[in-house]
Enzyme design. Sequence first.
Site, PDB file in Angstrom:
ATOM      1  N   SER A 244      99.928  31.099 -63.515  1.00  0.00           N
ATOM      2  CA  SER A 244      99.525  32.404 -62.984  1.00  0.00           C
ATOM      3  C   SER A 244      99.375  32.345 -61.465  1.00  0.00           C
ATOM      4  CB  SER A 244      98.245  32.854 -63.683  1.00  0.00           C
ATOM      5  OG  SER A 244      97.959  34.207 -63.417  1.00  0.00           O
TER       6      SER A 244
ATOM      7  N   ASP B 291     101.114  36.088 -69.054  1.00  0.00           N
ATOM      8  CA  ASP B 291     100.434  35.040 -68.295  1.00  0.00           C
ATOM      9  C   ASP B 291     100.351  33.719 -69.066  1.00  0.00           C
ATOM     10  OD1 ASP B 291      98.554  33.524 -66.834  1.00  0.00           O
ATOM     11  OD2 ASP B 291      97.541  35.338 -66.153  1.00  0.00           O
TER      12      ASP B 291
END
Length: 306
Positions: free
Chosen positions: A47, A174
């Site tokens: 991320s 993510d």
Amino acid sequence: MDASRRLILALDGGGIRGIITAAFLAHVEERMQVRMVEHLRLLTGTSTGAIIALALASGMSAKEALEAYKTAGPLIFGQGRSWLSRLFRTAHDNTQLTHWLQRTFGDKTLNDASVPIAIPTLEALTGRIRVWKDNHHPDLREGGKKMWEVALASAAAPTYLPAVQIEGFGTYLDGGLWANNPSLVGLIEARRYLGVDLPSVGLLSVGTGSRKRHFRHQDIRNRGRLRWAPEVVEVALTAQAEAAHEQARLLVGEERYLRIDVELPHDIALDDLREMDTLEHLGREAGMRHLRDVERLLSPRDGVTA
């Protein structure tokens, strides 16, 4: 193996709190007069950590990555939707993030990385995990993917940013959903594809801050969705990071492992722009406090010259 490259660097996810990571690394690089990538056998990030990892691998110094982050934060998180809209849609549109990543990385692909790299994501439609990599092994063939696209996919945090479709490969969320702390991703990748013996490698794992939570049994015993909603994501991310930390520490050993994760002074949301100065201060403070520890990981006795 190149004696100057015996360190794995693993960077956690955490939204705007990635400023902690960038500030920590910037302080270390400035004080030690080194570029971290020059000492890395492998670089992994999830991320916000994926964005920083790719920035370093594309040629930026940690200081340049920090300044870029401070500029990008308001663009990415500055136009949040109303609380009512957030019940039905992501808190933020990813248009500005997409444009910033495209400007930052241009046409660079994973194969342009200056160090082997591994970026965790989750394929949303099948629930399968995927780690995007440069072609650092003959069995790997997806290194032609654009850096900006992989970064966008790894940062698609549910409720915060939209899922990302990569043509021919599916729809992605993510990587923090399963590897917010990607330390184990880095260790497995180094062992499986780079042939690294774990006793000979060091691991530097950098978090984005955590806050200890002290629940009372009676308060959480029968919590439903509405009462858990504000905290369940943070609790899950923290738990995964802690599990990866303990497992990595056992695999690598105390002498070759360093985990950096500051305690936040209060709850800081993944998109809280008001805390950018605080986050930078926390990162640089951690850099000052742990500089000697990083030097130890890069010490000549481990076969690495700092």
